[in-house]
Design a protein around this motif. Sequence first.
Motif, PDB file in Angstrom:
ATOM      1  N   LYS A  32       0.694  -1.147  -0.022  1.00 39.28           N
ATOM      2  CA  LYS A  32       0.087   0.124  -0.044  1.00 39.28           C
ATOM      3  C   LYS A  32       0.840   1.239   0.011  1.00 39.28           C
ATOM      4  CE  LYS A  32      -3.162   2.808   2.625  1.00 39.28           C
ATOM      5  NZ  LYS A  32      -2.303   3.918   2.473  1.00 39.28           N
ATOM      6  N   ARG A  35       2.336   1.645  -3.400  1.00 42.70           N
ATOM      7  CA  ARG A  35       1.626   2.051  -4.449  1.00 42.70           C
ATOM      8  C   ARG A  35       1.364   3.423  -4.224  1.00 42.70           C
ATOM      9  NH1 ARG A  35      -3.514  -0.770  -3.611  1.00 42.70           N
ATOM     10  NH2 ARG A  35      -3.643   0.753  -2.110  1.00 42.70           N
ATOM     11  N   TRP A  38       4.295   5.513  -5.458  1.00 44.60           N
ATOM     12  CA  TRP A  38       4.434   5.343  -6.833  1.00 44.60           C
ATOM     13  C   TRP A  38       3.538   6.358  -7.546  1.00 44.60           C
ATOM     14  CZ3 TRP A  38       7.838   2.940  -9.876  1.00 44.60           C
ATOM     15  CH2 TRP A  38       7.780   2.754 -11.290  1.00 44.60           C
ATOM     16  N   GLN A  39       2.176   6.456  -6.859  1.00 44.50           N
ATOM     17  CA  GLN A  39       1.339   7.476  -7.294  1.00 44.50           C
ATOM     18  C   GLN A  39       1.352   8.833  -7.090  1.00 44.50           C
ATOM     19  OE1 GLN A  39      -2.522   5.676  -6.055  1.00 44.50           O
ATOM     20  NE2 GLN A  39      -2.455   3.939  -7.752  1.00 44.50           N
TER      21      GLN A  39
END
Length: 72
Positions: A32, A35, A38-39
Amino acid sequence: MIALVGLILNATLGWSWADPIAALVIAVIAVKEGRDTWQGRGCCAAPRAMQVSASAGGEDACGCGPGCACCN
């Protein structure tokens, strides 16, 4: 903290499944966080005193582009 709880449950109560379950929880949290980073939803680590105004490249001291609110 999660790993410690799993190890304590394994050592004190003999729950051999508690340690692997704790490892799975840690893996889910790591995925989590990865991610989110990364975003671009990661938090800026630069302290407020280290920030400078936007440079010629359009990024500030922590690497945020124009309009990014992570460093405010």
